[in-house]
Design an enzyme around this catalytic site. Structure first.
Site, short mmCIF file in Angstrom:
data_model
loop_
_atom_site.label_atom_id
_atom_site.label_comp_id
_atom_site.label_asym_id
_atom_site.label_seq_id
_atom_site.Cartn_x
_atom_site.Cartn_y
_atom_site.Cartn_z
N SER A 45 31.20 114.95 44.29
CA SER A 45 32.29 114.78 43.33
C SER A 45 32.36 115.96 42.37
O SER A 45 33.34 116.11 41.65
CB SER A 45 32.15 113.47 42.57
OG SER A 45 30.97 113.46 41.80
N HIS A 46 31.30 116.80 42.34
CA HIS A 46 31.32 117.96 41.44
C HIS A 46 31.07 119.27 42.17
O HIS A 46 30.72 120.27 41.56
CB HIS A 46 30.34 117.77 40.28
CG HIS A 46 30.85 116.75 39.30
ND1 HIS A 46 30.77 115.41 39.55
CD2 HIS A 46 31.52 116.89 38.14
CE1 HIS A 46 31.35 114.75 38.57
NE2 HIS A 46 31.82 115.62 37.70
N HIS A 118 33.46 122.03 30.25
CA HIS A 118 32.43 121.64 31.23
C HIS A 118 33.09 120.77 32.28
O HIS A 118 33.62 119.72 31.97
CB HIS A 118 31.31 120.87 30.52
CG HIS A 118 30.01 120.89 31.27
ND1 HIS A 118 29.87 120.33 32.52
CD2 HIS A 118 28.80 121.40 30.95
CE1 HIS A 118 28.61 120.51 32.93
NE2 HIS A 118 27.94 121.16 32.00
N ALA A 121 28.66 118.89 37.30
CA ALA A 121 27.54 117.98 37.10
C ALA A 121 26.63 118.58 36.01
O ALA A 121 26.60 119.79 35.81
CB ALA A 121 26.77 117.83 38.40
N THR A 158 34.26 110.48 29.47
CA THR A 158 33.24 109.91 30.36
C THR A 158 31.85 110.40 29.98
O THR A 158 30.85 109.96 30.53
CB THR A 158 33.55 110.24 31.84
OG1 THR A 158 33.81 111.65 31.93
CG2 THR A 158 34.73 109.48 32.35
N GLU A 186 34.68 110.04 40.96
CA GLU A 186 34.65 108.95 41.95
C GLU A 186 35.99 108.21 41.97
O GLU A 186 36.43 107.75 43.02
CB GLU A 186 33.51 107.97 41.62
CG GLU A 186 32.11 108.59 41.60
CD GLU A 186 31.68 109.13 42.95
OE1 GLU A 186 32.21 108.67 43.98
OE2 GLU A 186 30.83 110.04 42.98
N HIS A 228 28.77 96.75 25.68
CA HIS A 228 28.66 97.31 24.32
C HIS A 228 27.50 98.30 24.21
O HIS A 228 27.55 99.22 23.40
CB HIS A 228 28.49 96.18 23.30
CG HIS A 228 27.25 95.38 23.45
ND1 HIS A 228 27.09 94.42 24.44
CD2 HIS A 228 26.07 95.40 22.77
CE1 HIS A 228 25.89 93.88 24.34
NE2 HIS A 228 25.25 94.46 23.35
N PRO A 303 15.61 108.58 40.35
CA PRO A 303 16.75 109.49 40.16
C PRO A 303 16.36 110.90 40.62
O PRO A 303 15.25 111.36 40.34
CB PRO A 303 16.96 109.48 38.64
CG PRO A 303 16.34 108.22 38.16
CD PRO A 303 15.22 107.90 39.10
#
Ligand code: NDP
Length: 335
Positions: A45-46, A118, A121, A158, A186, A228, A303
């Site tokens: 996606s980047h 920017h 990613a 985002t 996405e 929240h 990750p």
């Protein structure tokens, strides 16, 4: 059908496209480096998916392709960089040597980048610092796309954040995520490919929950991750990346006046800690031990694992680019 390129060939190709559309060659090398790295690591996606957006933004006049970042030592622990309405990556590169020197001598230092765009990613911004032994945190804000918790319309960006730390016996542990449930890239991919979004990702223009990516993009809003709690993280990023740096808030972005512009003029905050100066001992081995504990508790994927696996494959076999994507790149190269 796909085309296979080495990472170096891909970087050269992307840089040529960016130069062709008005980005200074040294800045183009910086930006091409992160686009190629995203493609290499499968952060699709980047990667090349974003190249038409870089070109459209350069053509729109919203960004200055010849911007020269201005680095200023504003305080013993702070490096300020005015990106001069250019991309964030050349500004980060320009300020990094002083940031590293400050973090080494004092144990902690921050870089405040403003007036920057920017569009990539965020993990490439922190991983090299962890390779050099630092714990690193980066935050970037962006134009309004996300409804804060309780809101019916978009207001925050985002707002991604990335964290990296060294660990013995393995590459740095890095996580990198948007503050929205999913990244905007996405949503764009879902709209392009005609897929529905999962529940809980977005609102339509009337503030109602929707699974239609086009309704989210057409006047609707994305939602923060974790209700929240994620909304709090999203405004923390907005404050660190914009208020602290002197950058524009997402709602102050002026890109709408430049048809075709896809980036935000915003800010980025990078904080480095040298664990050796902060009282930490054997930090790399203790962090490695922490994640051995994760594995013992049943975690099979950390990750960055998926990225690093794809990176190894790309380095060994080349980066595989779908023929259609390659044709798009060639069209951009032709003008
Ligand atoms: P993801 O939700 O895909 O991933 C977030 C993090 O979680 C990554 O570090 C990922 O590691 C990790 N992860 C994913 N799945 C798992 C799992 N099952 N177990 C453990 N860890 C996991 O990221 P987002 O969609 O939120 O963001 C995607 C990209 O968009 C980011 O690179 C972000 O920087 C970028 N972005 C950029 C913006 C900008 O303005 N420049 C704005 C918003 C987002 P792994 O890497 O290995 O998959």
């Amino acid at each position: 059908m796909s085309i296979v390129l080495t990472v170096a060939e891909l970087t050269d190709l992307v840089a040529e496209v960016l130069v062709r559309h008005g980005l200074a060659r040294d800045s183009a090398r910086c930006v091409a480096g992160v686009v190629a790295a995203a493609e290499r690591d499968g952060s699709r996606s980047h990667g090349l998916f974003r190249l038409p957006g870089y070109v459209a933004t350069l053509k729109s006049g919203w960004i200055d392709g010849n911007a020269r970042p201005v680095v200023t030592e504003v305080a013993p622990g702070v490096v300020a960089v005015d990106a001069a309405n250019g991309f964030a990556q050349p500004a980060l590169a320009a300020g990094s040597p002083l940031l590293i020197a400050k973090a080494r001598s004092q144990g902690i230092a921050a870089m405040a980048i403003r007036n920057s765009h920017h569009f990539a990613a965020l993990w490439p911004d922190v991983e090299p610092f962890a390779e050099a032994g630092f714990v690193a945190l980066a935050c970037v804000n962006a134009r309004s796309r996300v409804a804060p918790w309780g809101a019916t319309r978009k207001f925050l960006g985002t707002n991604p954040m990335a964290f990296a730390c060294p660990r013995d016996g393995a590459p740095p542990l890095v996580w990198d995520q948007a503050s929205s449930v999913i990244a905007q890239g996405e949503v764009l991919l879902a709209a392009r490919d005609g897929h529905d979004l999962p529940d809980g990702v977005g609102l339509d223009a009337a503030g109602q929950a929707t699974n239609d990516p086009r309704a989210v993009l057409d006047g609707g809003a994305m939602l923060p991750f974790g209700g929240h709690k994620g909304s709090g993280i999203a405004f923390m990023v907005e404050i660190l990346a914009a208020a602290v740096t002197g950058g524009r808030f997402g709602f102050e972005d002026g890109s709408a006046a430049f048809p075709g512009a896809q980036t935000s003029n915003a800010g980025e905050c990078v904080i480095l800690i040298d664990p050796a100066r902060a009282g930490g001992t054997d930090v790399g081995s203790r962090i490695a031990g922490l994640f051995e504990g994760f594995a013992a508790a049943g975690v099979s994927r950390l990750p960055g694992d998926a990225r690093y696996a794809r990176r190894s494959r790309s380095i060994a076999e080349g980066v595989s680019i779908p023929a259609e994507t390659y044709e798009t790149v060639q069209r951009l190269l032709a003008g």
